[in-house]
Design a protein around this motif. Structure first.
Motif, PDB file in Angstrom:
ATOM      1  N   PHE A   1      76.312  20.985  50.785  1.00  0.00           N
ATOM      2  CA  PHE A   1      76.028  21.999  51.801  1.00  0.00           C
ATOM      3  C   PHE A   1      75.628  23.294  51.098  1.00  0.00           C
ATOM      4  N   ALA A   2      74.735  24.046  51.738  1.00  0.00           N
ATOM      5  CA  ALA A   2      74.333  25.360  51.225  1.00  0.00           C
ATOM      6  C   ALA A   2      74.654  26.390  52.301  1.00  0.00           C
TER       7      ALA A   2
ATOM      8  N   VAL B   1      74.055  25.420  56.158  1.00  0.00           N
ATOM      9  CA  VAL B   1      74.936  25.765  57.277  1.00  0.00           C
ATOM     10  C   VAL B   1      75.048  27.283  57.312  1.00  0.00           C
ATOM     11  N   GLU B   2      75.533  27.794  58.419  1.00  0.00           N
ATOM     12  CA  GLU B   2      75.490  29.248  58.591  1.00  0.00           C
ATOM     13  C   GLU B   2      76.566  29.981  57.797  1.00  0.00           C
TER      14      GLU B   2
ATOM     15  N   ILE C   1      82.553  25.136  56.568  1.00  0.00           N
ATOM     16  CA  ILE C   1      82.665  24.124  55.519  1.00  0.00           C
ATOM     17  C   ILE C   1      83.919  23.260  55.653  1.00  0.00           C
ATOM     18  N   PRO C   2      85.121  23.815  55.913  1.00  0.00           N
ATOM     19  CA  PRO C   2      86.321  22.959  55.968  1.00  0.00           C
ATOM     20  C   PRO C   2      86.226  21.778  56.925  1.00  0.00           C
ATOM     21  N   PRO C   3      85.802  21.956  58.189  1.00  0.00           N
ATOM     22  CA  PRO C   3      85.720  20.761  59.048  1.00  0.00           C
ATOM     23  C   PRO C   3      84.685  19.753  58.568  1.00  0.00           C
ATOM     24  N   LEU C   4      83.607  20.233  57.980  1.00  0.00           N
ATOM     25  CA  LEU C   4      82.601  19.308  57.452  1.00  0.00           C
ATOM     26  C   LEU C   4      83.147  18.526  56.262  1.00  0.00           C
TER      27      LEU C   4
ATOM     28  N   CYS D   1      72.588  14.219  59.383  1.00  0.00           N
ATOM     29  CA  CYS D   1      73.310  13.340  58.453  1.00  0.00           C
ATOM     30  C   CYS D   1      73.911  14.117  57.285  1.00  0.00           C
ATOM     31  N   ILE D   2      75.174  13.804  56.954  1.00  0.00           N
ATOM     32  CA  ILE D   2      75.855  14.444  55.824  1.00  0.00           C
ATOM     33  C   ILE D   2      76.055  13.463  54.670  1.00  0.00           C
ATOM     34  N   ARG D   3      75.378  12.313  54.731  1.00  0.00           N
ATOM     35  CA  ARG D   3      75.364  11.326  53.644  1.00  0.00           C
ATOM     36  C   ARG D   3      76.764  10.827  53.281  1.00  0.00           C
TER      37      ARG D   3
END
Length: 545
Positions: free
Chosen positions: A209-210, A246-247, A252-255, A314-316
Motif C-alpha cells: 500500500f502507498a 490509499v488516502e 492501513i490497520p484494517p487492510l 484487489c490486495i493480492r
C-alpha cells in the motif's frame, strides 16, 4: 475465432499439470492447511463480513479518487525525498529501473517479493542487461533456482515439497549439507542470501500500500528479507501498480488485518515495513536513494469501466486462489499467466486482451467460492461471466481489448437458433416433435464434449404428449377454495400416510399433499389465478397488513 491456439495451449498445460500426481498432492496439502488457518481467523460470526465491508469501502474510495490521491502521494513522497517515476507499460517501467541502476553503477540487485515485477518481466530485462538479480524471498529464490515462474501470488513455490527443494539446493549449492528438514533448509537459504544482502548494489521491492497522506510505502512480509532488501543496499527502488494508493495512514490497520488473515491465516505478518524517506544525515543505516515506479499497464483503462474497475480493489492476498477448485487441481502454471486463479482469469484478459488471455475465463466452474472469500468484496464470478460475454460479442461497447476475439460463427448460429425456437412456442413444439421422431439419428459422439459425457438423446415422446396420455388437460380445472387444506399448527399431530398405490389422480395428489405436510407443515393446492384470492384472504388472517 481469431486465435484458437490459446485454448489449445491452455488445454495442453492443464493436461501436463494433471499428469503430475506429486504436484497435485503438494497443492492439496498446502491448500487444506491455508484454508483451515484462514477459517480459524474468521471463526467469530459476522467478523469477516464487517471487516470485509470496511476494507472494501477503503479500497473503493481510493479508486474513486485515484487521480487526486496519486497527485497527493507524489507531492508528499517528493517532499520526503523519495523520487517518483511514472510508467505507462511494462517496457517503460523496466527501462526506468534499468536507467536508475546504470546511473548508480549497480551490477548486482537483491530483490524482495513483487508481483508487479513479474508482470513487467523485470528479472529477464535486468539479466539481459548484464545485471545480476537474486530473489531474497525464499519461495521466489527456490523457483529462481528451478527457472520457473511463480505458481501462486503469495507462496510462489507452493507446488514443491521439501524433497524437491532439497534437490535444488544440492544442485546449486553443493557446498551445503544435504537435508530435507525444513528448518535446516531455511537456515541454508539464509546463509546464502545473507552474503547477497551484504554486497548488493541495489535493492528492489514491491509495495502493498502507498499512503497519500504521509507519503509512506507499506510492505508486509514474514522473512525479514523485505526489510534487508530495502535498507541494506545504498539504492532502493520500489515498484507498484497505481491502484495500491490509499488516502490515510489510519486506513492501513484494517487492510493489514484482513490481508494477512486471508492470505496465510496469520493474525498479522511477522514484519510490517513503513518507508517514508531515504537515510538522513544523522542516521546509521538505510538507503541513500529511494525511488518509486508507479506502473499503469492498462489499469487506467480498466478503471474506466464501472463494473470491471472493481478488479482494481484487489490486495493480492490469494484467498480466491486458495479456495478455487480448478486451481487446486491444476496449479498455477497451467494458467500460463502472471496472475493465476480467479483473479488472474479476471485481470489478465483485461490487461493483455481477450485474444491472448480470454481462454482463462473458461478455467472456472462458477462455484462462487472466490467471491465469497474475497476480503475486499470483488464479485469475481460475475466479472468472469462478463468477460466470457465480452469474448464473443464483438459489437459490445467495452474497455476490454479484443472484444469478440473468441467468437465462433458456428456456435453463434446455434445459439441464435435456440433463441428463436424458445421465443416462439409453435416452433418449439414442432421442433421437439421432430426431435423425438428422429432421435435414432443422434450421433454417437459430439466432439470433445462427449469425451467424458454420454450423448443426450431426445425422449421418445414430448412432455406434452405424455401429459395428454395421462389425461391431464392443458389447463387444470380450478379448485374450490373451500377445499384448500387448513393451516396446520406446529403442535398438530402429523398424519401417518401409508405407501400404497393411488386409486386415481385426485387421490394421488391428496396423498402427496399429506406427505408434504408431514414433512414441511403446510401445502396449498392452487391453480391459475386462485393464488391471488387466497393471498388476499390469508395475509390478513396471519396478521400481515
Amino acid at each position: 475465432m481469431k486465435d484458437p491456439g490459446h485454448y489449445q495451449a491452455l488445454k495442453a498445460r492443464v493436461r501436463r499439470e494433471l499428469d503430475k500426481p506429486q504436484v497435485r498432492r503438494n497443492f492439496r496439502q498446502a491448500m487444506d492447511g491455508i484454508r483451515a488457518r484462514r477459517a480459524e481467523q474468521f471463526a467469530e460470526p459476522g467478523y469477516f463480513e464487517a471487516l470485509r465491508e470496511r476494507a472494501r469501502a477503503i479500497r473503493q474510495k481510493a479508486l474513486d479518487r485515484l487521480p487526486e490521491l496519486l497527485d497527493r502521494l507524489e507531492r508528499q513522497l517528493e517532499r520526503n525525498g523519495i523520487r517518483v517515476h511514472h510508467a505507462a507499460d511494462a517496457a517503460e517501467a523496466n527501462a526506468l529501473i534499468l536507467d536508475l541502476l546504470r546511473r548508480a553503477g549497480a551490477r548486482s540487485v537483491i530483490k524482495g517479493k513483487s508481483m508487479v515485477s513479474e508482470e513487467t518481466a523485470l528479472n529477464e530485462a535486468l539479466d539481459d542487461a548484464g545485471i545480476q538479480v537474486i530473489e531474497s524471498d525464499l519461495g521466489e529464490y527456490i523457483i529462481q533456482l528451478a527457472h520457473e515462474p511463480p505458481s501462486h501470488i503469495v507462496a510462489p513455490a507452493i507446488h514443491k515439497n521439501r524433497r524437491e527443494v532439497a534437490e535444488l539446493f544440492r544442485e546449486h549449492h553443493p557446498e551445503l549439507e544435504y537435508t530435507e528438514d525444513i528448518d535446516r533448509l531455511t537456515g541454508n537459504a539464509r546463509q546464502v542470501l545473507r552474503e547477497r544482502f551484504a554486497c548488493a548494489d541495489a535493492g528492489i521491492s514491491g509495495v502493498n500500500f502507498a499512503v497519500a497522506e504521509t507519503g509512506t510505502l507499506v510492505l508486509v512480509e514474514n522473512e525479514g528479507n523485505g526489510r534487508l532488501s530495502t535498507t541494506a543496499p545504498p539504492l532502493h527502488i520500489a515498484i507498484t501498480g497505481i491502484e495500491k494508493v490509499v488516502e490515510s495512514l489510519d486506513e492501513i490497520p484494517p487492510l493489514l488485518e484482513i490481508l494477512t488473515k486471508s492470505a496465510t491465516g496469520q493474525p498479522i505478518t511477522t514484519y510490517v515495513n513503513f518507508i517514508s524517506r531515504p537515510r538522513q544525515p544523522d542516521e546509521l543505516d538505510g538507503p541513500r536513494e529511494v525511488h518509486l515506479v508507479l506502473l499503469d499497464n492498462g489499469r487506467s483503462r480498466i478503471r474506466e469501466d464501472e463494473a470491471l474497475a472493481e478488479t482494481l480493489r484487489c490486495i493480492r492476498c490469494g484467498a480466491c486462489i486458495n479456495h478455487c477448485p480448478v486451481y487446486v487441481q491444476v496449479g498455477g502454471h497451467a494458467y500460463g499467466s502472471v496472475y493465476p486463479g480467479p483473479i488472474g482469469s479476471v485481470l489478465e484478459p483485461q490487461r493483455l486482451g481477450l485474444t491472448e488471455m480470454g481462454s482463462l475465463t473458461s478455467a472456472c466452474t462458477l462455484c462462487g467460492a472466490c467471491g465469497d472469500v474475497c476480503p475486499v468484496g470483488i464479485p469475481l464470478p460475475e466479472l468472469i461471466n462478463r468477460l466470457r460475454a465480452e469474448a464473443v460479442e464483438p459489437d459490445h461497447v467495452t474497455h476490454v481489448p479484443d472484444a469478440g476475439a473468441l467468437r465462433r460463427p458456428g456456435e453463434a448460429l446455434v445459439w441464435q437458433l435456440w433463441k428463436t425456437l424458445y421465443g416462439h412456442p409453435g416452433l418449439y413444439r414442432g421442433f421437439t416433435w421432430l426431435a423425438t421422431r428422429l432421435s435414432g439419428l443422434t450421433p454417437s459422439r459430439l466432439g470433445p464434449w462427449t469425451r467424458y459425457r454420454s450423448v443426450p438423446r431426445p425422449a421418445a415422446r414430448t412432455l406434452h404428449e405424455l401429459a395428454r396420455a395421462e389425461g391431464i388437460p392443458a389447463r387444470a380445472r380450478k379448485s374450490d377454495p373451500a377445499k384448500l387444506p387448513a393451516h396446520r399448527g406446529v403442535d398438530d399431530p402429523i398424519p401417518q400416510v401409508q405407501r400404497r398405490t393411488c386409486g386415481n389422480r385426485e387421490e394421488c395428489i391428496d396423498r402427496f399433499i399429506a406427505r408434504q405436510q408431514a414433512v414441511r407443515g403446510e401445502v396449498h393446492r392452487l391453480h391459475d389465478g386462485d393464488w391471488l384470492d387466497w393471498l388476499a384472504k390469508e395475509l390478513p388472517r396471519r396478521g400481515v397488513k
